[in-house]
Scaffold this motif. Structure first.
Motif, PDB file in Angstrom:
ATOM      1  N   GLY A  72       0.831  -1.236  -0.021  1.00  0.00           N
ATOM      2  CA  GLY A  72      -0.048  -0.059  -0.112  1.00  0.00           C
ATOM      3  C   GLY A  72       0.785   1.056   0.148  1.00  0.00           C
ATOM      4  O   GLY A  72       1.983   1.078  -0.474  1.00  0.00           O
ATOM      5  N   ARG A  73       0.096   2.520   0.653  1.00  0.00           N
ATOM      6  CA  ARG A  73       0.848   3.678   0.484  1.00  0.00           C
ATOM      7  C   ARG A  73       0.774   4.201   2.081  1.00  0.00           C
ATOM      8  O   ARG A  73      -0.488   4.295   2.382  1.00  0.00           O
ATOM      9  N   TYR A  74       1.660   4.960   2.340  1.00  0.00           N
ATOM     10  CA  TYR A  74       1.520   5.663   3.566  1.00  0.00           C
ATOM     11  C   TYR A  74       0.782   6.703   2.955  1.00  0.00           C
ATOM     12  O   TYR A  74       0.909   7.557   2.099  1.00  0.00           O
ATOM     13  N   THR A  75      -0.318   7.094   4.035  1.00  0.00           N
ATOM     14  CA  THR A  75      -1.215   8.216   3.895  1.00  0.00           C
ATOM     15  C   THR A  75      -1.123   9.513   4.589  1.00  0.00           C
ATOM     16  O   THR A  75      -1.507  10.532   4.471  1.00  0.00           O
ATOM     17  N   ALA A  76      -0.434   9.044   5.871  1.00  0.00           N
ATOM     18  CA  ALA A  76      -0.148  10.034   6.946  1.00  0.00           C
ATOM     19  C   ALA A  76       1.150   9.495   7.595  1.00  0.00           C
ATOM     20  O   ALA A  76       0.958   8.447   8.192  1.00  0.00           O
ATOM     21  N   VAL A  77       2.086  10.282   8.006  1.00  0.00           N
ATOM     22  CA  VAL A  77       3.213  10.059   8.942  1.00  0.00           C
ATOM     23  C   VAL A  77       3.481  11.311   9.649  1.00  0.00           C
ATOM     24  O   VAL A  77       3.937  12.218   9.121  1.00  0.00           O
ATOM     25  N   VAL A  78       3.519  10.752  10.969  1.00  0.00           N
ATOM     26  CA  VAL A  78       3.836  11.885  11.943  1.00  0.00           C
ATOM     27  C   VAL A  78       4.808  11.299  12.656  1.00  0.00           C
ATOM     28  O   VAL A  78       4.687  10.230  13.630  1.00  0.00           O
TER      29      VAL A  78
END
Length: 156
Positions: A72-78
């Motif tokens: 998949g894809r990272y959609t939010a990275v904090v």
């Protein structure tokens, strides 16, 4: 996120930065991101933990004669706080190689918290799945967390 399916959480005796690296570094993921009794397919893990970056892993399931591929894809990275990503599943090596993101997928949220020299992580999955399958997925993720715990143990 809609359609909450399940969550698994644990605390570990390590700083949150170490826990974060275990979830985002592809070498670390390949070492532990699988049920405790299984292993990742060498070279299958991809992790670019930025918004829009890809992630992927293949888990060898030899007793049943297949490989479980997730991508998949990272959609939010904090950093050190939260990761959201899509999660597609296939047992086809060709589909995994193509990484078709138009297929049905789930959403995953991984939350982190620094608790002094301890850290906490929670994995939550969202999407459509029969309740019995969600219970099996939760049991499977508990085993992934067991594998993570073994990976994080520092030899004395």
């Amino acid at each position: 996120m809609d359609n909450f399916l399940y969550s698994v959480e644990r605390e570990f005796d390590i700083p949150v930065e170490v826990l974060w690296d275990a979830w985002t570094d592809p070498v670390a993921l390949e070492a532990w991101y699988h049920p405790a009794e299984l292993a990742c397919v060498p070279g299958s893990v991809v992790s670019e933990p930025i918004d829009g970056g890809p992630w992927a892993v293949g888990v060898d399931v030899p007793d049943y004669g297949f490989v479980a591929y997730f991508y998949g894809r990272y959609t939010a990275v904090v950093p050190h706080a939260r990761i959201d990503h899509t999660m597609h599943y296939t047992q086809s090596e060709q589909e995994f190689a193509a990484r078709d993101e138009s297929t049905d997928h789930h959403l995953v949220r991984i939350e982190f918290d620094s608790r002094g020299m301890r850290s906490w992580v929670k994995f939550s999955q969202f999407g459509d799945m029969p309740e019995s399958e969600a219970l099996r997925a939760q049991e499977g993720m508990e085993s992934y967390f067991d594998s993570l715990g073994r990976f994080l143990i520092v030899p004395s």
